[in-house]
Scaffold this motif. Structure first.
Motif, PDB file in Angstrom:
ATOM      1  N   ILE A   2       0.852  -1.187   0.000  1.00 14.61           N
ATOM      2  CA  ILE A   2       0.000   0.000   0.000  1.00 14.61           C
ATOM      3  C   ILE A   2       0.889   1.239   0.000  1.00 14.61           C
ATOM      4  O   ILE A   2       1.861   1.306   0.751  1.00 14.61           O
ATOM      5  CB  ILE A   2      -0.941   0.021   1.223  1.00 14.61           C
ATOM      6  N   GLU A   3       0.563   2.182  -0.855  1.00 10.75           N
ATOM      7  CA  GLU A   3       1.238   3.479  -0.905  1.00 10.75           C
ATOM      8  C   GLU A   3       0.188   4.571  -0.826  1.00 10.75           C
ATOM      9  O   GLU A   3      -0.929   4.389  -1.298  1.00 10.75           O
ATOM     10  CB  GLU A   3       2.013   3.644  -2.219  1.00 10.75           C
ATOM     11  N   GLN A  29       4.906   6.138 -10.974  1.00 15.95           N
ATOM     12  CA  GLN A  29       6.091   6.255 -10.125  1.00 15.95           C
ATOM     13  C   GLN A  29       6.078   5.262  -8.966  1.00 15.95           C
ATOM     14  O   GLN A  29       7.084   5.106  -8.290  1.00 15.95           O
ATOM     15  CB  GLN A  29       6.207   7.676  -9.572  1.00 15.95           C
ATOM     16  N   SER A  30       4.936   4.624  -8.747  1.00 14.09           N
ATOM     17  CA  SER A  30       4.825   3.687  -7.631  1.00 14.09           C
ATOM     18  C   SER A  30       5.367   2.318  -8.028  1.00 14.09           C
ATOM     19  O   SER A  30       5.682   2.073  -9.188  1.00 14.09           O
ATOM     20  CB  SER A  30       3.358   3.555  -7.197  1.00 14.09           C
ATOM     21  N   ALA A  31       5.416   1.445  -7.047  1.00 15.58           N
ATOM     22  CA  ALA A  31       5.856   0.067  -7.292  1.00 15.58           C
ATOM     23  C   ALA A  31       4.674  -0.852  -7.603  1.00 15.58           C
ATOM     24  O   ALA A  31       4.856  -2.049  -7.807  1.00 15.58           O
ATOM     25  CB  ALA A  31       6.612  -0.457  -6.068  1.00 15.58           C
ATOM     26  N   ILE A  32       3.464  -0.296  -7.660  1.00 21.82           N
ATOM     27  CA  ILE A  32       2.257  -1.098  -7.887  1.00 21.82           C
ATOM     28  C   ILE A  32       2.110  -1.371  -9.389  1.00 21.82           C
ATOM     29  O   ILE A  32       2.073  -0.441 -10.195  1.00 21.82           O
ATOM     30  CB  ILE A  32       0.992  -0.381  -7.369  1.00 21.82           C
ATOM     31  N   VAL A  33       1.993  -2.636  -9.751  1.00 19.86           N
ATOM     32  CA  VAL A  33       1.805  -3.037 -11.147  1.00 19.86           C
ATOM     33  C   VAL A  33       0.345  -3.416 -11.402  1.00 19.86           C
ATOM     34  O   VAL A  33      -0.227  -3.078 -12.432  1.00 19.86           O
ATOM     35  CB  VAL A  33       2.737  -4.216 -11.508  1.00 19.86           C
ATOM     36  N   THR A  34      -0.247  -4.107 -10.444  1.00 21.35           N
ATOM     37  CA  THR A  34      -1.645  -4.535 -10.544  1.00 21.35           C
ATOM     38  C   THR A  34      -2.337  -4.228  -9.229  1.00 21.35           C
ATOM     39  O   THR A  34      -1.824  -4.595  -8.164  1.00 21.35           O
ATOM     40  CB  THR A  34      -1.747  -6.048 -10.822  1.00 21.35           C
ATOM     41  N   GLY A  35      -3.477  -3.543  -9.285  1.00 24.15           N
ATOM     42  CA  GLY A  35      -4.184  -3.217  -8.047  1.00 24.15           C
ATOM     43  C   GLY A  35      -5.240  -2.154  -8.259  1.00 24.15           C
ATOM     44  O   GLY A  35      -5.868  -2.085  -9.317  1.00 24.15           O
ATOM     45  N   ALA A 126     -11.658  31.039  -6.505  1.00 27.12           N
ATOM     46  CA  ALA A 126     -10.468  30.179  -6.540  1.00 27.12           C
ATOM     47  C   ALA A 126     -10.309  29.443  -5.207  1.00 27.12           C
ATOM     48  O   ALA A 126     -10.606  29.994  -4.147  1.00 27.12           O
ATOM     49  CB  ALA A 126      -9.233  31.020  -6.827  1.00 27.12           C
ATOM     50  N   GLN A 127      -9.853  28.196  -5.293  1.00 29.55           N
ATOM     51  CA  GLN A 127      -9.657  27.353  -4.111  1.00 29.55           C
ATOM     52  C   GLN A 127      -8.364  26.561  -4.256  1.00 29.55           C
ATOM     53  O   GLN A 127      -7.844  26.396  -5.367  1.00 29.55           O
ATOM     54  CB  GLN A 127     -10.825  26.367  -3.947  1.00 29.55           C
ATOM     55  N   GLN A 128      -7.889  26.033  -3.153  1.00 34.96           N
ATOM     56  CA  GLN A 128      -6.791  25.081  -3.143  1.00 34.96           C
ATOM     57  C   GLN A 128      -7.380  23.776  -2.619  1.00 34.96           C
ATOM     58  O   GLN A 128      -7.872  23.731  -1.500  1.00 34.96           O
ATOM     59  CB  GLN A 128      -5.656  25.574  -2.222  1.00 34.96           C
ATOM     60  N   ARG A 129      -7.350  22.720  -3.441  1.00 33.55           N
ATOM     61  CA  ARG A 129      -7.997  21.449  -3.078  1.00 33.55           C
ATOM     62  C   ARG A 129      -6.948  20.383  -2.803  1.00 33.55           C
ATOM     63  O   ARG A 129      -5.959  20.270  -3.517  1.00 33.55           O
ATOM     64  CB  ARG A 129      -8.936  21.012  -4.200  1.00 33.55           C
ATOM     65  N   ARG A 130      -7.218  19.590  -1.758  1.00 31.30           N
ATOM     66  CA  ARG A 130      -6.301  18.531  -1.356  1.00 31.30           C
ATOM     67  C   ARG A 130      -6.910  17.174  -1.686  1.00 31.30           C
ATOM     68  O   ARG A 130      -8.078  16.917  -1.377  1.00 31.30           O
ATOM     69  CB  ARG A 130      -6.038  18.633   0.144  1.00 31.30           C
ATOM     70  N   LEU A 131      -6.108  16.326  -2.329  1.00 29.35           N
ATOM     71  CA  LEU A 131      -6.538  14.978  -2.683  1.00 29.35           C
ATOM     72  C   LEU A 131      -5.570  13.967  -2.097  1.00 29.35           C
ATOM     73  O   LEU A 131      -4.368  14.246  -1.994  1.00 29.35           O
ATOM     74  CB  LEU A 131      -6.558  14.793  -4.195  1.00 29.35           C
ATOM     75  N   THR A 132      -6.089  12.810  -1.728  1.00 30.88           N
ATOM     76  CA  THR A 132      -5.256  11.683  -1.306  1.00 30.88           C
ATOM     77  C   THR A 132      -5.459  10.547  -2.264  1.00 30.88           C
ATOM     78  O   THR A 132      -6.593  10.191  -2.596  1.00 30.88           O
ATOM     79  CB  THR A 132      -5.628  11.231   0.128  1.00 30.88           C
ATOM     80  N   LEU A 133      -4.341   9.979  -2.732  1.00 29.25           N
ATOM     81  CA  LEU A 133      -4.357   8.785  -3.584  1.00 29.25           C
ATOM     82  C   LEU A 133      -3.820   7.631  -2.751  1.00 29.25           C
ATOM     83  O   LEU A 133      -2.718   7.726  -2.199  1.00 29.25           O
ATOM     84  CB  LEU A 133      -3.447   8.964  -4.795  1.00 29.25           C
ATOM     85  N   THR A 134      -4.600   6.578  -2.640  1.00 27.56           N
ATOM     86  CA  THR A 134      -4.164   5.378  -1.952  1.00 27.56           C
ATOM     87  C   THR A 134      -4.062   4.269  -2.984  1.00 27.56           C
ATOM     88  O   THR A 134      -5.046   3.926  -3.639  1.00 27.56           O
ATOM     89  CB  THR A 134      -5.147   4.989  -0.818  1.00 27.56           C
ATOM     90  N   LEU A 135      -2.849   3.741  -3.149  1.00 22.66           N
ATOM     91  CA  LEU A 135      -2.577   2.699  -4.121  1.00 22.66           C
ATOM     92  C   LEU A 135      -2.391   1.386  -3.371  1.00 22.66           C
ATOM     93  O   LEU A 135      -1.642   1.313  -2.404  1.00 22.66           O
ATOM     94  CB  LEU A 135      -1.314   3.018  -4.924  1.00 22.66           C
ATOM     95  N   ASN A 136      -3.109   0.371  -3.825  1.00 19.63           N
ATOM     96  CA  ASN A 136      -3.089  -0.923  -3.149  1.00 19.63           C
ATOM     97  C   ASN A 136      -2.918  -1.995  -4.210  1.00 19.63           C
ATOM     98  O   ASN A 136      -3.693  -2.036  -5.176  1.00 19.63           O
ATOM     99  CB  ASN A 136      -4.393  -1.113  -2.380  1.00 19.63           C
ATOM    100  N   GLY A 137      -1.925  -2.842  -4.059  1.00 16.31           N
ATOM    101  CA  GLY A 137      -1.735  -3.910  -5.027  1.00 16.31           C
ATOM    102  C   GLY A 137      -0.353  -4.523  -4.938  1.00 16.31           C
ATOM    103  O   GLY A 137       0.348  -4.386  -3.938  1.00 16.31           O
ATOM    104  N   ALA A 138       0.006  -5.188  -6.005  1.00 20.41           N
ATOM    105  CA  ALA A 138       1.304  -5.898  -6.033  1.00 20.41           C
ATOM    106  C   ALA A 138       2.167  -5.350  -7.154  1.00 20.41           C
ATOM    107  O   ALA A 138       1.704  -4.790  -8.111  1.00 20.41           O
ATOM    108  CB  ALA A 138       1.043  -7.383  -6.255  1.00 20.41           C
TER     109      ALA A 138
END
Length: 138
Positions: A2-3, A29-35, A126-138
């Motif tokens: 998980i990243e 850029q992550s190490a996740i190939v499938t997920g 105008a706004q500043q928006r924050r996003l989180t990406l959660t990557l899960n896999g192998a």
């Protein structure tokens, strides 16, 4: 594995902002190939869309549709603490989505030919928006 990654997106006011490349870059850029890649926006007056990316009239028509459903300054709203676009922005976010889950295949988000990922800003300023990406896999 998980990243988790964070994105900050500046908007210029109401409208759609394509973030496909930013999301794809983090996945590549992550190490996740499938997920799975889960994208979450940390705001109650913005949302995320998986939408047609070839013809901007789709997003234009969506904006006109939501303007009829949740018009700015409607006197029926009691919540207007931050102005006439305050409650409509919340309604638009509720009617759309604040998160997306995308498949990851071969180290990339497996999007359809005409699909793009968009941040949909519902406030008029105008706004500043924050996003989180959660990557899960192998």
């Amino acid at each position: 594995m998980i990243e988790q990654h964070h994105l900050s997106i500046a908007t210029r006011g109401r409208g759609t902002y394509e973030i496909t490349d930013a999301v794809q870059q983090r996945v590549c850029q992550s190490a996740i190939v499938t997920g799975l890649c889960h994208v979450f926006v940390h705001h109650t007056s913005a949302s995320l869309l998986l939408c047609e990316n070839a013809d901007p009239s789709v997003r234009h028509d969506l904006e006109h549709f939501l303007a009829r459903l949740a018009p700015d300054g409607d006197p029926v709203y009691t919540h207007a603490a931050e102005g006439p676009d305050d409650m409509p922005a919340h309604l638009r976010a509720i009617l759309t989505k604040m998160d997306l889950t995308l498949p990851i295949s071969d180290g990339r988000c497996a999007l359809g030919t005409w699909q793009g990922v968009y941040l949909y800003e519902h406030r008029t300023g105008a706004q500043q928006r924050r996003l989180t990406l959660t990557l899960n896999g192998a």
